[in-house]
Design a protein around this motif. Structure first.
Motif, PDB file in Angstrom:
ATOM      1  N   ALA A 159     -46.291   6.520 -16.369  1.00 47.31           N
ATOM      2  CA  ALA A 159     -47.488   6.624 -15.388  1.00 47.31           C
ATOM      3  C   ALA A 159     -46.546   6.769 -13.924  1.00 47.31           C
ATOM      4  O   ALA A 159     -45.699   5.935 -13.788  1.00 47.31           O
ATOM      5  N   LEU A 160     -47.055   7.359 -13.121  1.00 42.56           N
ATOM      6  CA  LEU A 160     -46.484   7.788 -11.840  1.00 42.56           C
ATOM      7  C   LEU A 160     -47.607   7.297 -10.816  1.00 42.56           C
ATOM      8  O   LEU A 160     -48.809   8.066 -10.648  1.00 42.56           O
ATOM      9  N   HIS A 161     -47.906   6.058 -10.335  1.00 43.73           N
ATOM     10  CA  HIS A 161     -48.866   5.688  -9.369  1.00 43.73           C
ATOM     11  C   HIS A 161     -48.667   6.245  -7.992  1.00 43.73           C
ATOM     12  O   HIS A 161     -47.841   6.104  -7.288  1.00 43.73           O
ATOM     13  N   ILE A 162     -49.751   7.209  -7.567  1.00 42.85           N
ATOM     14  CA  ILE A 162     -50.010   7.512  -6.387  1.00 42.85           C
ATOM     15  C   ILE A 162     -51.189   7.156  -5.581  1.00 42.85           C
ATOM     16  O   ILE A 162     -52.245   7.473  -6.155  1.00 42.85           O
TER      17      ILE A 162
ATOM     18  N   GLY B 295     -38.837  11.762 -13.478  1.00 42.05           N
ATOM     19  CA  GLY B 295     -38.103  12.850 -14.570  1.00 42.05           C
ATOM     20  C   GLY B 295     -37.235  12.373 -15.404  1.00 42.05           C
ATOM     21  O   GLY B 295     -37.083  12.409 -16.508  1.00 42.05           O
ATOM     22  N   LEU B 296     -36.242  11.306 -14.702  1.00 47.98           N
ATOM     23  CA  LEU B 296     -35.173  10.655 -15.349  1.00 47.98           C
ATOM     24  C   LEU B 296     -35.774   9.647 -16.246  1.00 47.98           C
ATOM     25  O   LEU B 296     -35.409   9.377 -17.414  1.00 47.98           O
ATOM     26  N   ASP B 297     -36.804   8.886 -15.869  1.00 48.63           N
ATOM     27  CA  ASP B 297     -37.575   8.028 -16.697  1.00 48.63           C
ATOM     28  C   ASP B 297     -38.323   8.613 -17.974  1.00 48.63           C
ATOM     29  O   ASP B 297     -38.019   8.307 -19.131  1.00 48.63           O
TER      30      ASP B 297
ATOM     31  N   GLU C  27     -52.387  16.186  -2.957  1.00 50.83           N
ATOM     32  CA  GLU C  27     -51.292  16.887  -2.973  1.00 50.83           C
ATOM     33  C   GLU C  27     -50.106  16.443  -3.712  1.00 50.83           C
ATOM     34  O   GLU C  27     -49.589  17.230  -4.423  1.00 50.83           O
ATOM     35  N   GLN C  28     -50.128  15.250  -3.376  1.00 53.35           N
ATOM     36  CA  GLN C  28     -48.940  14.532  -4.599  1.00 53.35           C
ATOM     37  C   GLN C  28     -49.185  14.296  -5.740  1.00 53.35           C
ATOM     38  O   GLN C  28     -48.326  14.662  -6.587  1.00 53.35           O
ATOM     39  N   GLN C  29     -50.518  14.343  -6.147  1.00 55.97           N
ATOM     40  CA  GLN C  29     -50.856  14.388  -7.672  1.00 55.97           C
ATOM     41  C   GLN C  29     -50.541  15.868  -8.386  1.00 55.97           C
ATOM     42  O   GLN C  29     -50.283  15.962  -9.107  1.00 55.97           O
ATOM     43  N   THR C  30     -51.124  16.661  -7.460  1.00 52.93           N
ATOM     44  CA  THR C  30     -50.803  18.060  -7.751  1.00 52.93           C
ATOM     45  C   THR C  30     -49.471  18.283  -8.173  1.00 52.93           C
ATOM     46  O   THR C  30     -49.104  18.932  -9.164  1.00 52.93           O
ATOM     47  N   ALA C  31     -48.739  18.128  -7.167  1.00 52.62           N
ATOM     48  CA  ALA C  31     -47.149  18.134  -7.492  1.00 52.62           C
ATOM     49  C   ALA C  31     -46.625  17.387  -8.526  1.00 52.62           C
ATOM     50  O   ALA C  31     -45.913  18.031  -9.484  1.00 52.62           O
ATOM     51  N   ALA C  32     -47.095  16.419  -8.933  1.00 53.95           N
ATOM     52  CA  ALA C  32     -46.655  15.444 -10.001  1.00 53.95           C
ATOM     53  C   ALA C  32     -47.152  16.181 -11.184  1.00 53.95           C
ATOM     54  O   ALA C  32     -46.465  16.112 -12.223  1.00 53.95           O
ATOM     55  N   ASN C  33     -48.367  16.764 -11.466  1.00 54.45           N
ATOM     56  CA  ASN C  33     -48.805  17.351 -12.653  1.00 54.45           C
ATOM     57  C   ASN C  33     -48.088  18.570 -12.878  1.00 54.45           C
ATOM     58  O   ASN C  33     -47.635  18.883 -14.103  1.00 54.45           O
ATOM     59  N   ALA C  34     -47.635  19.326 -11.869  1.00 56.13           N
ATOM     60  CA  ALA C  34     -46.737  20.746 -11.831  1.00 56.13           C
ATOM     61  C   ALA C  34     -45.406  20.096 -12.265  1.00 56.13           C
ATOM     62  O   ALA C  34     -45.084  20.658 -13.370  1.00 56.13           O
TER      63      ALA C  34
END
Length: 468
Positions: free
Chosen positions: A225-228, A245-247, A425-432
């Motif tokens: 999970a990446l918490h935003i 990404g490294l994780d 916007e951050q969540q969209t970037a994370a999904n992509a």
């Protein structure tokens, strides 16, 4: 660019409907009325020549280039060429030729799917409905969807083609209709500047996606999970995504692809060649991925950075092409083959993001450039245990150049100019980012399946090759 000369025509003819002798040694000519007044001591002969050159089959066209540039006939035809009265009778790519290639491609696609017993009318109808609503669907909506990843890829691919190859959307519709037993006589394909050979490549991706959608996704790995939870700056997002990404990479199963590269064995030579072919294909299209971002009305500092990135990437495909040639592949072979489906998907998705979701594009750019601190394992591992370890010296130069240009930090550099970003916007970037990082890993692991497990040659030419 070169100037437009008579030699640029395949089969020229004069578009002259008006020729009239108006006096001794004088005649007028033009497309439909008098446009030019010509004086000549050999007036009648020149008029006869002009009449003759109205036919593309006139033998004098072949000898014109051999005439001296000050020759009266050559000078006149050059002048008429400048005026736009020389036309082409035999374009290299005719509409009928494109239609023939399209029909052959559709037939090949159907045959490949029938050969592998594809039978999922429900999915075909789902994708047909999706096509009918493409203009009401956003990239971020599809990125947020769950479900079978290959169906998600298929939807994103169709969205991408609205940007990169619109005729492919209609070709996909015809294919899906045919798979449901419906004869589609209504969907017309408008090619304009598009080449039907690229449409065939697009169909090869859809065929592969439909085939893969029927199988269990054995490579599925859930991202940590990446918490935003709050507004944050662009550069902070870039750094967080790199660490994320490294994780994620630590959760992925050991790479069979890397293991095969690191040792000798059957299929390794084909794997190395296929890897550099894929590297060339992606690099060849890489500047295309940046162009849609540049075209948008960005803040001046960000636009300057995007333009600089474009200029720094232009021509880099030549490094990878030289390596491919060192491995025995020609440029003609590379461009007549079908690129791997994942290789095509990576390029199409990046192009689409650069057109529709700029922040997501900038955030994910580091994936193809390499995360900060990572080495290019392809260059390292393929040279080991190789009879000619210097075969990839130009690819190593490419790697070194990218390091000097700081391209591993491109996401930080770009997003530093974006400012604060909303949670959405951050969540969209994370999904992509998650999708493209996973896609990138799959792209290379798939090469192991093709060339080590299935012992396929380095480059392939049939849709069936990728799904058999």
């Amino acid at each position: 660019m070169d100037s437009w000369s008579l030699e640029a025509f395949k089969k020229p003819y004069l578009k002259v409907g008006h020729i009239e002798k108006t006096g001794a040694g004088i005649f007028e000519l033009g497309e439909s009325g008098s446009e030019f007044v010509i004086e000549s001591q050999a007036c009648d002969e020149l008029i006869a020549t002009v009449h003759g050159l109205k036919s593309p089959d006139n033998a004098q066209w072949r000898s014109l280039s051999e005439r001296h540039e000050h020759d009266e006939v050559r000078a006149l035809i050059n002048h008429l060429n400048e005026a736009g009265l020389v036309r082409e009778s035999s374009p290299e790519h005719t509409l009928q030729g494109k239609r023939n290639i399209t029909q052959d491609s559709l037939a090949e696609a159907l045959d490949a799917l029938h050969t592998t017993h594809f039978d999922d009318p429900a999915l075909c109808h789902q994708l047909l409905d999706f096509i009918d609503n493409l203009h009401n669907t956003s990239v971020r909506q599809v990125l947020a969807e769950s479900g079978h990843v290959y169906i998600k890829y298929a939807k994103l691919t169709l969205l991408c083609w609205t940007v990169t190859c619109p005729p492919a959307v209609m070709a996909a519709k015809k294919l899906l209709n045919a798979l449901t037993g419906h004869r589609d006589n209504e969907s017309s394909i408008e090619y304009s500047a598009f080449w039907a050979g690229e449409l065939r490549k697009c169909l090869s991706v859809l065929v592969w996606l439909l085939n893969r959608s029927q199988k269990v996704d054995t490579r599925k790995v859930d991202f940590p999970a990446l918490h935003i939870e709050e507004v944050d700056s662009g550069v902070n997002l870039a750094v967080r995504l790199e660490r994320w990404g490294l994780d994620f990479m630590e959760h992925v199963a050991p790479s069979q692809y890397q293991q095969a590269l690191a040792k000798t064995g059957p299929g390794r030579d084909a794997l190395i060649a296929a890897s550099y072919a894929q590297e060339y294909y992606i690099t060849d299209r890489f500047v295309d991925l940046i162009s849609p971002a540049i075209a948008q009305r960005l803040p001046r500092p960000l636009k300057k950075l995007a333009r600089r990135y474009y200029m720094e990437e232009a021509g880099h495909e030549l490094y990878e092409l030289k390596t491919c040639k060192a491995l025995g592949m020609t440029e003609a072979q590379l461009h007549s083959s079908l690129p791997t489906p994942f290789g095509q998907l990576v390029c199409d998705l990046y192009t689409c993001l650069a057109s529709k979701e700029l922040v997501a594009y900038f955030a994910a750019a580091t994936i193809t450039e390499g995360l900060p601190g990572q080495v290019n394992l392809l260059n390292e591992l393929s040279a080991a245990n190789n009879a000619t370890p210097l075969f990839n010296k130009t690819s190593r130069k490419h790697e070194s150049l990218n390091d000097k240009l700081g391209h591993q930090y491109i996401s930080r550099i770009m997003l530093a100019e974006v400012g604060e970003l909303s949670i959405e916007e951050q969540q969209t970037a994370a999904n992509a980012y998650a999708l493209l990082l996973d896609l990138n890993i799959r792209a290379w692991e798939q090469l192991h399946d093709f060339h080590i497990t299935l012992q396929m040659p380095a480059i392939n030419h049939r849709m069936l090759d990728y799904i058999a």
